[in-house]
Each structure stands twice: as C-alpha cells, then as structure tokens.
Design a protein around this motif. Structure first.
Motif, short mmCIF file in Angstrom:
data_model
loop_
_atom_site.label_atom_id
_atom_site.label_comp_id
_atom_site.label_asym_id
_atom_site.label_seq_id
_atom_site.Cartn_x
_atom_site.Cartn_y
_atom_site.Cartn_z
N VAL A 87 2.38 18.68 -4.95
CA VAL A 87 1.02 18.95 -5.45
C VAL A 87 0.41 20.13 -5.25
N PHE A 88 0.16 20.28 -3.87
CA PHE A 88 -0.51 21.39 -3.34
C PHE A 88 -0.03 22.69 -3.99
N MET A 89 1.21 22.86 -3.85
CA MET A 89 1.65 24.28 -4.21
C MET A 89 1.71 24.45 -5.78
N VAL A 149 1.47 14.82 -13.34
CA VAL A 149 0.05 15.27 -14.07
C VAL A 149 -0.24 16.99 -13.67
N SER A 150 -0.17 17.21 -12.49
CA SER A 150 -0.19 18.48 -11.97
C SER A 150 0.86 19.61 -12.63
N LEU A 161 1.08 -1.13 0.03
CA LEU A 161 -0.15 -0.04 -0.11
C LEU A 161 0.94 1.33 0.23
N TRP A 162 1.95 1.37 0.83
CA TRP A 162 2.86 2.40 0.87
C TRP A 162 3.54 2.49 -0.38
N VAL A 211 3.05 6.08 -2.70
CA VAL A 211 4.36 6.77 -3.23
C VAL A 211 4.20 7.12 -4.74
N LEU A 212 4.02 5.98 -5.39
CA LEU A 212 3.94 6.16 -7.08
C LEU A 212 2.66 6.79 -7.41
N GLY A 213 1.50 6.90 -6.61
CA GLY A 213 0.47 7.69 -6.75
C GLY A 213 0.76 9.13 -6.62
#
Length: 335
Positions: free
Chosen positions: A292-294, A16-17, A2-3, A7-9
């Motif tokens: 991603v946020f920034m 993409v962003s 899952l980890w 990370v890959l996601g």
C-alpha cells in the motif's frame, strides 16, 4: 478474529489504492474507465472503451501500480528477515551491498555496452546484485561469519561497488548516458510491463511463502543464535538460506525498479507496532503495508511534478529519512 479483520482490511486497502493510483496522471481516466478496462480484459464484459484509455490503463498504469505493490511487499519482507537474522533494528535489504552491486551492473551494461541488448539494464543489475552478494558472503566467511561480520562485509561491498559505479560514469559516460543511468538508479517504475509484473509477483510470493514457513525460526533468531540452536535449528544453514532468499528478492526488484531505499528499514517497525513481533503475522502485515505504501508513493511521485515524474526512490527517501530519525530517537530513549 482481529487478525482476520486486519488482513482483509489490508487487502481491501491495497485494492482501493491500486484503483485510485491507476486514475491518477495527466490523462483523464475515471474509476469507471478502469472498471470497464479490467472487466473487458478479464472476459467478463465487452464494454466499448477508447483505445487510448485502454492502453493507458492496461499497458501503462496498472502494471506500474502492481510492480510498485510488489516492490513494497518484497522489500518490506526482506527488511523483516534482515532485522531478525542480524538482530539489528536498523538493518535493511541493502545492507548486503545488493543495491550498489545492481548499480554497478546496470552502469557496465548501459555505459560500457557489456552484454548489450542480450542483458539490458535490468539483466546487468541482477547479475551485479548477485556478484555483490557473493562477495559479501565470501568476506563474511573469511572473517568468521558472525552477524557483525556480515554487516561489515556489506558495508565494505557497498563502498566498493559505489566507487566502481562512480568511476565508470566519470571515466566513460557522456552526459546523456549519465542522466539516464542516474535517473534509473534513483528508483524508477517508468516503462514497466506485464512481464515485469509476472517476474516480481512470482519472486515476492515465493519469498513470502519461504518466510512464513520459517516464521518460527525467525522468532527464535530474534532472541539470538544460542536460543535458536537450543531449539534444534540448524543456525548456519537456515541463516544462509534466508539470506539467499533476501538477496534474490532484492536483486530482482532492484533490477526492475532501481534502488528504492528505506522501505525495508521503516515498514517492519510500523508493522510491529500494529501486529506485534510474531513473524507469522509480521511477515504478511509488513507485505501488505509495504505494498500500500509503495503504490501511494509511486502515485504521488508520478503526479507531483507532472509531466516529469519524480523518481520513486526519492519519494521513499523523503518519507523514510524522518522515520529513520524517529527510530534512532526511540532506540536512544530505550537505552
């Protein structure tokens, strides 16, 4: 497993962003244009691209998106360190007065002309950040060096350098200088170039590597100095090292992008919700989430009031303040 997927996601979401962010703006740039420009500069293709679109993508928007990602990752990591070392979930990178010191340094260069072309706003901001951090360490050491004393020293330093900044602007700046400096102080990624990308990337990656190396130490600090000392950790030395790393990352990012608040405060809490409190996972998760946020905050700030960009620090504050209120509410409910 899952980890690994997380990370890959995270890396996929970041890629993409950045791709989408580069297409946003007053000039019409398609994802195909971005792909062609990137592949051409990587030497993989030789597709004809208009000179104007090549310049917009490669010289303007892509460096800006990458610096935004570095700022989000770096400030998020600094927030993780500060909240662990000071055992305060409301601590952020600017608690050490670094932002205020950077503001004063930038104003002294921009308004008073000290250093002139040799320093520039970014150089002045970096030096001001280091001076402010040095003052915090001196005050904290004089008063005992405990976590509470560090925070109080940071508050005092913030107030001092904020007052100095306001005094210099009030006493010596004309309207144009005041407008330019204040726009920069609100957080701006206008005019960043590949040199800034390289600097920010090196500093953030190096800082992340140090934090991952000391991940188990940060886990121990979360339970208090006594627990850390019982595990054989040199508490004072390691705390000083990590504080210096935090200061250098924050000073570098502030010198390039200005004061960007709330990223280091809010993002570590969001990452803890996703991956838990273990720093070996929390540090990379916070870095990816912050990047991603920034990127998105900068992209939206750039197009929301086009052609005049909204300072990115204003965008982070508009999102960060409600999140800050939620954190305060949760702390109150826990008590």
């Amino acid at each position: 497993m899952l980890w690994t997927l997380i990370v890959l996601g995270g890396f996929a979401a970041l890629a993409v962003s950045i791709l989408i962010a580069v297409t946003l703006g007053p000039a019409d740039i398609s994802p195909v244009n971005v792909r062609d420009v990137l592949l051409n500069h990587l030497g993989l293709t030789d597709v004809p691209v208009r000179v104007s679109k090549n310049a917009i993508v490669w010289e303007e928007r892509l460096p800006r998106a990458l610096v935004a990602a570095a700022c989000g990752a770096g400030l998020g990591i600094c927030g993780v360190i500060m909240q662990s070392l000071l055992r305060n979930p409301l601590a952020d990178p600017f608690v050490l007065g670094i932002s205020s010191g950077a503001s004063t340094g930038a104003v002294i260069v921009g308004v008073l002309g000290v250093g002139g072309a040799a320093l520039g706003l970014s150089g002045g901001a970096f030096l001001g950040s280091l001076v402010a951090f040095g003052l915090v360490l001196l005050l904290a050491r004089m008063s005992g060096g405990s976590n509470d004393r560090v925070i109080l020293a940071g508050v005092a330093s913030t107030q001092l350098f904020s007052a100095l900044t306001s005094f210099v602007i009030f006493a010596f700046a004309d309207s144009d200088e005041t407008r330019g400096v204040m726009f920069w102080l609100l957080g701006s990624l206008e005019g960043v170039r590949w040199d800034d990308v390289t600097l920010c990337a090196i500093v953030v990656l190096a800082g992340a590597a140090v934090c991952l190396y000391f991940a188990y130490v940060l886990d121990a600090f979360s339970f208090g100095d006594d627990v850390a000392a019982s595990l054989g950790i040199a508490v004072a030395k390691v705390r000083m090292l990590l504080l210096v790393v935090t200061a250098l990352i924050t000073a570098t990012l502030v010198s390039v992008a200005g004061a960007i608040g709330f990223v280091g405060l809010v993002l570590p809490h969001a990452a803890r919700f996703l991956v838990g409190p273990r720093h070996s996972r929390l540090v990379p998760a916070t870095a990816l989430l912050g990047a991603v946020f920034m990127v998105w905050v900068d992209a939206i700030s750039r197009v929301a009031f086009a052609p005049t960009p909204l300072p990115v620090g204003v965008g982070t504050a508009l999102i960060g303040v409600p999140a800050f209120i939620v954190i305060l509410s949760r702390r109150r409910s826990v008590r």
